[in-house]
Design a protein around this motif. Structure first.
Motif, short mmCIF file in Angstrom:
data_model
loop_
_atom_site.label_atom_id
_atom_site.label_comp_id
_atom_site.label_asym_id
_atom_site.label_seq_id
_atom_site.Cartn_x
_atom_site.Cartn_y
_atom_site.Cartn_z
N MET A 75 0.99 -1.23 -0.07
CA MET A 75 -0.27 0.06 0.01
C MET A 75 0.90 1.27 0.05
O MET A 75 2.01 1.23 0.27
N ALA A 76 0.31 2.37 -0.26
CA ALA A 76 1.05 3.72 -0.02
C ALA A 76 -0.03 4.66 0.69
O ALA A 76 -0.57 5.32 -0.24
N SER A 77 -0.06 4.53 1.69
CA SER A 77 -0.68 5.76 2.36
C SER A 77 0.08 7.01 2.40
O SER A 77 1.01 6.92 3.17
N MET A 99 -3.90 0.57 -2.39
CA MET A 99 -3.81 -0.59 -1.89
C MET A 99 -3.90 -1.52 -3.05
O MET A 99 -4.66 -1.52 -3.92
N GLU A 100 -3.18 -2.89 -2.81
CA GLU A 100 -3.12 -3.73 -3.97
C GLU A 100 -3.55 -5.13 -3.69
O GLU A 100 -3.38 -5.56 -2.50
N TYR A 101 -4.20 -5.88 -4.63
CA TYR A 101 -4.59 -7.04 -4.45
C TYR A 101 -4.50 -7.71 -5.91
O TYR A 101 -4.23 -7.10 -6.95
N ASP A 118 0.70 3.66 -10.49
CA ASP A 118 2.04 3.09 -10.84
C ASP A 118 2.49 2.12 -9.79
O ASP A 118 2.69 0.79 -10.00
N HIS A 119 2.47 2.50 -8.59
CA HIS A 119 2.95 1.83 -7.74
C HIS A 119 2.03 0.73 -7.14
O HIS A 119 2.39 -0.42 -7.00
N GLU A 120 0.74 0.60 -7.09
CA GLU A 120 -0.03 -0.17 -6.74
C GLU A 120 -0.09 -1.22 -7.97
O GLU A 120 -0.17 -2.51 -7.79
N THR A 121 0.07 -0.85 -9.02
CA THR A 121 0.16 -1.96 -10.22
C THR A 121 1.35 -2.65 -10.07
O THR A 121 1.38 -4.07 -10.31
N GLY A 122 2.48 -1.85 -9.50
CA GLY A 122 3.87 -2.81 -9.37
C GLY A 122 3.75 -3.75 -8.67
O GLY A 122 4.60 -4.70 -8.81
N HIS A 123 2.77 -3.68 -7.51
CA HIS A 123 2.38 -4.64 -6.51
C HIS A 123 2.34 -6.04 -7.28
O HIS A 123 2.44 -7.12 -6.56
N GLN A 124 1.67 -6.08 -8.52
CA GLN A 124 1.37 -7.17 -8.93
C GLN A 124 2.71 -8.16 -9.10
O GLN A 124 2.54 -9.40 -9.25
N ASP A 145 9.03 -6.06 -0.93
CA ASP A 145 7.78 -5.65 -1.51
C ASP A 145 7.72 -4.26 -1.86
O ASP A 145 7.83 -3.86 -2.78
N GLU A 146 7.39 -3.50 -0.61
CA GLU A 146 7.36 -1.90 -0.85
C GLU A 146 8.65 -1.38 -1.30
O GLU A 146 8.67 -0.62 -1.98
N GLY A 147 9.58 -1.97 -0.86
CA GLY A 147 10.99 -1.40 -1.21
C GLY A 147 11.02 -1.72 -2.58
O GLY A 147 11.70 -0.67 -3.19
N THR A 168 10.92 0.39 5.09
CA THR A 168 10.23 -0.53 4.33
C THR A 168 10.05 0.18 2.79
O THR A 168 10.15 -0.69 1.92
N TYR A 169 9.96 1.33 2.70
CA TYR A 169 9.73 2.11 1.28
C TYR A 169 10.97 2.71 0.74
O TYR A 169 11.28 2.37 -0.53
N LEU A 170 11.78 3.24 1.44
CA LEU A 170 12.98 4.36 1.03
C LEU A 170 14.33 3.62 0.93
O LEU A 170 15.23 4.04 0.31
ZN LIG Z 1 2.71 -0.50 -1.59
#
Ligand SMILES: [Zn+2]
Length: 664
Positions: free
Chosen positions: A1-3, A398-400, A412-418, A435-437, A491-493
């Motif tokens: 996710m990316a809140s 948010m991604e599923y 773009d980010h949530e699509t990347g989670h695929q 995952d997020e990173g 986690t992200y950066l």
């Molecule tokens: Zn994410």
């Protein structure tokens, strides 16, 4: 996710707490430097080695196994009460090497219940509901006692049948009367219901509704927890920040909804003839014929007999195969657009865009999702699923599998989670950086590509020097569920910073090729961090244990500087110093005077223009434990005007002013 607001807040917090400081007072004797060149092997991966499910190749071991789940879910949305009620059957194929005496069930909706444990770092307020109400549960047809009494020793008795504990928590346990043997299946049935919480935009925890007109429904049915070869059952609570670690399986989901409401979901619609109007079906059939974004259901075309078939209720049936989860969103007000993406080696797939009529920027999300699907397919491996859907609503990122809830900004980010965790099934709850990173890393490349530019990894690795040393930062291997105020950073950066440095060590194109091979090797499997580390070392043909140790298990930096330059004849000796514990290659950019004796390139140099050379010494020069290294330049006598250490800014460095000679 990316809140985003949440993450940005954490980053600002992290940044405000760092200060430029010299790590050693002037004149102090340098402490001894011991460089570790092995990766810590914890009990988790030791277990995998012992049973042969993992090995040091970084590929699935000879005895690798993973569970498989098959869900059949019938659910009904009652708009008057905002309740989703469902009945499900789930078959768990126990492909493991041992019998299961207990089954863990994830009930994520309980995070909205009053007593649920939640991360301290979630934004409040969220709406409180009664959470998930499980009203019936069976195991192989045998009823499960939903409110068992504990015996005097505090144990639960299964003498009269299976019994469940923790149904009011996000993880419940079903104690079985007879274990599920290895290589056999077990069937669970459950009846359940919950109220979808009403949430403000951006204030939900992955799911929620906007009044009684739009529902984003995710983490919404009792889900078998992950059981793997490394830790057995994954009993980590869902605290709302770190997301999931899911088994792969198959879903057959029937959603009973008011007629006229349209649905975006994971999976493929199985019964369009029974659900959609003839016009809607005809338009959908043309979607993959052009790159144009087309209207499937426009403003003024919503309602029974127009978007859907006429009547009172409609049952939509979707299936999703080889996925990790299933989510959906529905609204009476959605505009439905669709376009296509062309997946290399696979052909075209539909991309569905569901958004509210007033949200004109959302229309542009279709192009962003298409670009992401095509770009990441080329970068790592082809997108494997038969469609992709983005939905508007209160959840902004948010991604599923095959399905995201996102605004334009995170599309773009949530699509990347695929790619991670949907295709490469990493354990995001523990190792969010995988995952997020990795996703943040590739988003920067995708974003540049969308603007017709080549993405650059320069600069990021060096940035980490601004954070290193802050005691609130936990190492990346610390479980993400408990990373506290640095969760967003770690986690992200931090992974993009780590991969920027890795590119600086092995070369960017070699890095991207190895990452692509890693993705293909672990497609629809569950790699651990050690599998990733070992795989990359093999793929890159390098011993990188030192690299993984410092980046993943510590919070150390390089902190390089040019301590001195002396010239004698044709030779200049550059004394490079590292005050941090993490070593790095020595990379010097040497700029020459425009005229003078011919420049004779050194064997470890390359000319980037007629008066500039980049000279590299391997990281090995530090392994003896020195803090300084004398880099001797001999280019045939042309005068040197400027020397820059780490010119591509890849190695974590607190103070960059001392990287230049002569000092500015
Ligand atoms: Zn994410």
């Amino acid at each position: 996710m990316a809140s985003l607001a949440c993450i940005l807040g954490l980053v600002l917090f992290a940044t405000s707490m760092t200060q430029a400081q010299s790590p050693l007072p002037p004149g102090a004797p340098p402490p001894a430097r011991v460089i570790r060149r092995t990766v810590p092997i914890t009990n988790t991966i030791r277990r995998g080695f012992a049973t042969g499910t993992r090995d040091s190749t970084g590929r699935p071991g000879r005895n690798y196994w993973q569970q498989w789940t098959e869900y059949t879910i019938n659910a009904r949305l009652d708009v008057a009460t905002s309740t989703v009620a469902g009945r499900e059957t789930v078959v768990l194929h126990n492909n493991s090497d041992s019998a299961l005496r207990v089954i863990l069930l994830r009930l994520d909706q309980n995070i909205f219940a009053p007593r649920a444990a939640r991360s301290d770092f979630l934004e409040d307020p969220i709406e409180v509901t009664q959470g998930m109400r499980v009203t019936r549960l069976t195991v192989n047809g045998q009823a499960v006692n939903l409110s068992p009494q504990l015996d005097r020793s505090g144990r639960i008795s299964t003498a009269s049948g299976p019994a469940a504990l923790g149904l009011d928590q996000t993880v419940a346990q079903i104690f079985l009367q007879s274990p599920v043997p290895a290589h056999q299946a077990v069937m669970l049935e459950a009846d359940w219901n919950f109220e979808v919480p009403n949430v403000a935009v951006g204030r939900g925890i992955r799911m929620g509704r906007q009044a009684d007109s739009l529902y984003q429904v995710a983490q919404w049915y009792p889900r078998i927890a992950m059981y793997d070869d490394l830790r057995g059952w994954d009993g980590e609570p869902y605290l709302g920040q770190s997301e999931f670690y899911n088994n792969f399986g198959r879903w057959d989901v029937s959603l009973d909804l008011p007629a006229g409401w349209v649905v975006g979901a994971s999976g493929t619609l199985q019964n369009p003839d029974q659900v959609l109007s003839a016009t809607t079906r005809e338009r959908l059939a043309r979607v993959t014929q052009s790159d144009e974004q087309q209207t499937i259901v426009g403003v003024g075309e919503m309602g029974p007999g127009k978007s859907t078939v006429a009547g009172d209720r409609v049952v939509w049936r979707f299936t999703a195969d080889t996925a990790g989860d299933f989510a959906w969103a529905t609204s009476r007000s959605y505009v439905w657009d669709a376009t296509r993406a062309t997946i290399p080696g696979r052909g075209t797939i539909p991309v569905n865009i569901f958004y509210l009529p007033g949200d004109s920027s959302f229309r542009r999300a279709g192009a962003v999702v298409r670009h992401a699907l095509e770009y990441y397919s080329g970068l790592w491996m082809p997108y494997s699923f038969p469609q992709m859907t983005i939905t508007d609503g209160p959840e902004l990122g948010m991604e599923y599998p095959m399905f995201i809830m996102s605004g334009l900004g995170a599309a773009d980010h949530e699509t990347g989670h695929q790619w991670w965790p949907m295709m490469v099934g990493v354990n995001e709850t523990w190792y969010g950086w995988m995952d997020e990173g990795f996703n943040s890393f590739m988003n920067a490349l995708s974003s540049a590509d969308r603007q017709g530019q080549r993405g650059s990894l320069d600069g990021r690795g060096q940035q980490y020097g601004r954070t290193s040393g802050n005691e609130l930062e936990s190492p990346m291997m610390w479980p993400a569920n408990y990373q506290g105020p640095f969760y967003g950073f770690t986690t992200y950066l931090k992974a993009p910073q780590m991969l920027s440095m890795l590119g600086g060590v092995v070369g960017d194109s070699a890095l991207l090729t190895a990452m692509s091979e890693y993705a293909k090797t672990w497609r629809f499997k569950h790699p651990s961090p050690w599998d990733y580390m070992f795989f990359m070392e093999r793929a890159l043909g390098r011993d990188l244990d030192w690299f993984w140790y410092y980046w993943l298990f510590t919070t150390e930096e390089v902190e390089g500087s040019i301590a001195n330059v002396s010239t004698s004849g044709m030779k200049s000796t550059v004394t490079v110093r590292q005050d941090g514990e993490m070593p790095s290659p020595v990379v010097l950019q040497v700029q020459f005077a425009p005229t003078g004796p011919a420049i004779r390139p050194m064997p470890n140099s390359r000319m980037t223009d007629s008066v500039t050379a980049v000279v590299t010494w391997p990281v090995d020069v530090w392994f003896g434990g020195h803090r300084t290294f004398d880099a001797v330049l001999n280019f045939g006598g042309r005068a040197i005007t400027r020397i820059t250490l780490d010119p591509f800014r890849r190695f974590p460095d607190r103070d960059q002013r001392d990287n230049v000679w002569p000092r500015p």
